[in-house]
Scaffold this motif. Structure first.
Motif, mmCIF file in Angstrom:
data_model
loop_
_atom_site.group_PDB
_atom_site.id
_atom_site.type_symbol
_atom_site.label_atom_id
_atom_site.label_comp_id
_atom_site.label_asym_id
_atom_site.label_seq_id
_atom_site.Cartn_x
_atom_site.Cartn_y
_atom_site.Cartn_z
ATOM 1 N N GLU A 123 -4.224 10.243 6.787
ATOM 2 C CA GLU A 123 -5.619 9.817 6.610
ATOM 3 C C GLU A 123 -6.162 10.130 5.209
ATOM 4 O OE1 GLU A 123 -8.344 10.802 9.658
ATOM 5 O OE2 GLU A 123 -7.132 9.893 11.243
ATOM 6 N N ALA A 124 -5.575 11.110 4.525
ATOM 7 C CA ALA A 124 -6.099 11.538 3.226
ATOM 8 C C ALA A 124 -6.254 10.399 2.210
ATOM 9 C CB ALA A 124 -5.228 12.649 2.651
ATOM 10 N N PRO A 125 -5.307 9.428 2.123
ATOM 11 C CA PRO A 125 -5.484 8.360 1.127
ATOM 12 C C PRO A 125 -6.728 7.508 1.345
ATOM 13 C CG PRO A 125 -3.194 8.455 1.853
ATOM 14 C CD PRO A 125 -3.979 9.343 2.768
ATOM 15 N N TRP A 131 0.837 -1.212 0.000
ATOM 16 C CA TRP A 131 0.000 0.000 0.000
ATOM 17 C C TRP A 131 0.865 1.252 0.000
ATOM 18 C CZ3 TRP A 131 -0.635 4.161 3.330
ATOM 19 C CH2 TRP A 131 -1.799 4.930 3.172
ATOM 20 N N MET A 132 1.946 1.231 0.830
ATOM 21 C CA MET A 132 2.766 2.434 1.002
ATOM 22 C C MET A 132 3.713 2.696 -0.149
ATOM 23 S SD MET A 132 3.789 2.463 5.023
ATOM 24 C CE MET A 132 4.544 0.845 4.960
ATOM 25 N N GLN A 136 -9.621 8.877 2.324
ATOM 26 C CA GLN A 136 -10.763 9.783 2.278
ATOM 27 C C GLN A 136 -11.116 10.182 0.849
ATOM 28 O OE1 GLN A 136 -8.963 12.928 4.576
ATOM 29 N NE2 GLN A 136 -9.984 12.306 6.472
ATOM 30 N N GLY A 137 -12.395 10.525 0.645
ATOM 31 C CA GLY A 137 -12.772 11.238 -0.556
ATOM 32 C C GLY A 137 -12.456 12.709 -0.364
ATOM 33 N N LEU A 138 -12.518 13.487 -1.433
ATOM 34 C CA LEU A 138 -12.209 14.911 -1.346
ATOM 35 C C LEU A 138 -13.131 15.610 -0.349
ATOM 36 C CD1 LEU A 138 -10.741 17.460 -2.240
ATOM 37 C CD2 LEU A 138 -12.319 17.604 -4.184
ATOM 38 N N GLY A 139 -14.421 15.275 -0.394
ATOM 39 C CA GLY A 139 -15.359 15.925 0.519
ATOM 40 C C GLY A 139 -15.028 15.672 1.975
ATOM 41 N N GLU A 140 -14.641 14.431 2.288
ATOM 42 C CA GLU A 140 -14.281 14.093 3.669
ATOM 43 C C GLU A 140 -13.008 14.824 4.087
ATOM 44 O OE1 GLU A 140 -13.342 10.163 6.480
ATOM 45 O OE2 GLU A 140 -13.701 9.926 4.341
ATOM 46 N N ALA A 141 -12.038 14.907 3.168
ATOM 47 C CA ALA A 141 -10.788 15.607 3.485
ATOM 48 C C ALA A 141 -11.043 17.098 3.727
ATOM 49 C CB ALA A 141 -9.779 15.428 2.348
ATOM 50 N N VAL A 142 -11.915 17.697 2.920
ATOM 51 C CA VAL A 142 -12.247 19.114 3.095
ATOM 52 C C VAL A 142 -12.998 19.318 4.414
ATOM 53 C CG1 VAL A 142 -13.607 21.042 2.198
ATOM 54 C CG2 VAL A 142 -12.212 19.671 0.643
ATOM 55 N N ALA A 143 -13.942 18.434 4.717
ATOM 56 C CA ALA A 143 -14.696 18.552 5.970
ATOM 57 C C ALA A 143 -13.766 18.453 7.175
ATOM 58 C CB ALA A 143 -15.769 17.474 6.031
ATOM 59 N N MET A 144 -12.817 17.521 7.116
ATOM 60 C CA MET A 144 -11.855 17.387 8.197
ATOM 61 C C MET A 144 -11.013 18.647 8.324
ATOM 62 S SD MET A 144 -8.826 14.529 8.597
ATOM 63 C CE MET A 144 -7.624 14.607 9.920
ATOM 64 N N ALA A 145 -10.550 19.182 7.185
ATOM 65 C CA ALA A 145 -9.735 20.398 7.195
ATOM 66 C C ALA A 145 -10.524 21.583 7.752
ATOM 67 C CB ALA A 145 -9.238 20.717 5.789
ATOM 68 N N ASN A 146 -11.786 21.690 7.376
ATOM 69 C CA ASN A 146 -12.597 22.805 7.870
ATOM 70 C C ASN A 146 -12.779 22.737 9.383
ATOM 71 O OD1 ASN A 146 -12.851 23.743 5.275
ATOM 72 N ND2 ASN A 146 -14.941 22.986 4.978
ATOM 73 N N ALA A 147 -13.014 21.525 9.907
ATOM 74 C CA ALA A 147 -13.168 21.367 11.351
ATOM 75 C C ALA A 147 -11.869 21.708 12.073
ATOM 76 C CB ALA A 147 -13.609 19.945 11.676
ATOM 77 N N GLU A 148 -10.751 21.241 11.512
ATOM 78 C CA GLU A 148 -9.449 21.515 12.141
ATOM 79 C C GLU A 148 -9.095 23.002 12.037
ATOM 80 O OE1 GLU A 148 -7.771 19.675 14.000
ATOM 81 O OE2 GLU A 148 -8.380 17.615 13.547
ATOM 82 N N MET A 149 -9.517 23.656 10.957
ATOM 83 C CA MET A 149 -9.229 25.080 10.780
ATOM 84 C C MET A 149 -9.895 25.912 11.871
ATOM 85 S SD MET A 149 -7.441 27.039 8.880
ATOM 86 C CE MET A 149 -7.257 28.684 8.209
ATOM 87 N N VAL A 150 -11.130 25.574 12.202
ATOM 88 C CA VAL A 150 -11.829 26.289 13.277
ATOM 89 C C VAL A 150 -11.037 26.170 14.577
ATOM 90 C CG1 VAL A 150 -13.913 26.334 14.707
ATOM 91 C CG2 VAL A 150 -14.103 26.035 12.230
ATOM 92 N N ASP A 151 -10.594 24.954 14.893
ATOM 93 C CA ASP A 151 -9.832 24.746 16.129
ATOM 94 C C ASP A 151 -8.496 25.479 16.087
ATOM 95 O OD1 ASP A 151 -11.855 23.195 17.145
ATOM 96 O OD2 ASP A 151 -10.902 21.281 16.626
ATOM 97 N N SER A 152 -7.849 25.497 14.916
ATOM 98 C CA SER A 152 -6.548 26.162 14.827
ATOM 99 C C SER A 152 -6.675 27.669 15.006
ATOM 100 C CB SER A 152 -5.856 25.832 13.498
ATOM 101 O OG SER A 152 -6.514 26.435 12.403
#
Length: 270
Positions: free
Chosen positions: A226-228, A156-157, A230-246
């Motif tokens: 985790e990105a590999p 995989w890697m 995820q779909g793009l939507g899931e990766a964006v949702a994760m980034a948006n949630a983390e951005m709020v916390d950051s």
């Protein structure tokens, strides 16, 4: 903690973990595997540690599993519960496997590859976040020449690091690759003269420890691993949630402040 087959010492915020079986080319044993996991997980929990450097004593990084242990290894050992990570509800199932303590560690791991990295030695390097190689380093998957298969997720890697064609070549032929070819195919991030290896690895570790937010690095490491899956939507949702916390974090405030005040940053990781 006292170890038998590795050494651990600290240079400021950097934990340096050295595989210490130079007479056996740092080949893995059950003792060494358990000690390495303990050391990396301890560094991951230590608030004073911001980066981890992994290297080998003597002329090798890690030549794979010790043949004396491999010869008598029970086939079912590969799935033994004792090698798995304790189940963590906050991590995906992919991070509960034998070597997933590398990507699960919240600190960046730099493999300083001083010599041969073969078999499981190559697997460990691939599980690291950075790979800096000595010009004397040599790489091989080795599995096919032992009658084995692509172990521990390397199928995989490896294609994700070097591409499918190179991965097929390295896995099926088990041929040796020198440092220059490893760099050309993207297997390592950079190649340096042997005498500069640890200095360059420690310089990178120091930069990661002092110039950037450890909180940002930990989150980015998780995103990248985790990105590999995820779909793009899931990766964006994760980034948006983390951005709020950051944006609410102390490190964000410090990131702005040190830039405006034209001084060195004083990140806390909070």
């Amino acid at each position: 903690m006292t170890y038998e087959q590795i050494t651990v010492h600290h240079e400021g915020p950097v934990a340096i973990v050295t595989l210490a079986r130079p007479d056996r080319m740092n080949a893995l044993t059950k003792v060494l595997e358990a000690e390495l996991r303990s050391a990396i997980e301890a560094a991951g929990r230590d608030a004073a540690v911001r980066a981890i450097v992994l290297t080998g004593a003597g002329r090798a990084f890690c030549a794979g599993m010790d043949m004396e242990e491999l010869e008598v290894l029970p086939p079912e050992d590969i799935r033994a519960e004792s090698w798995m990570r304790p189940y963590d509800m906050n991590r995906r199932a992919d991070w509960q496997t034998r070597y997933s303590y590398f990507p699960a560690a919240p600190k960046p791991i730099i493999s300083a590859i001083n010599g041969a990295a073969a078999g499981l030695g190559l697997v460990m390097a691939l599980y690291s976040d950075f790979r800096i190689a000595s010009d004397k380093a040599v790489f091989a998957t080795a599995f096919a020449k032992r009658g084995l298969i692509a172990e521990h997720g390397i199928a995989w890697m490896l294609p994700r690091v070097v591409g499918h064609a190179h991965a097929t070549d390295l896995l099926m032929t088990s041929r040796k690759v020198d440092a220059a070819e490893a760099l050309a195919m993207g297997l390592v991030h950079r190649v340096v003269p042997a005498g500069r290896l640890m200095a360059d690895a420690l310089a990178l570790a120091d930069s990661l420890s002092t110039e950037v937010s450890p909180r940002s690095v930990a989150v980015m490491k998780r995103q990248l691993w985790e990105a590999p899956f995820q779909g793009l939507g899931e990766a964006v949702a994760m980034a948006n949630a983390e951005m709020v916390d950051s944006l609410r974090s102390e490190d964000f405030k410090e990131g702005v402040a040190h830039f405006v005040e034209k001084r060195a940053p004083r990140f806390t990781g909070r």
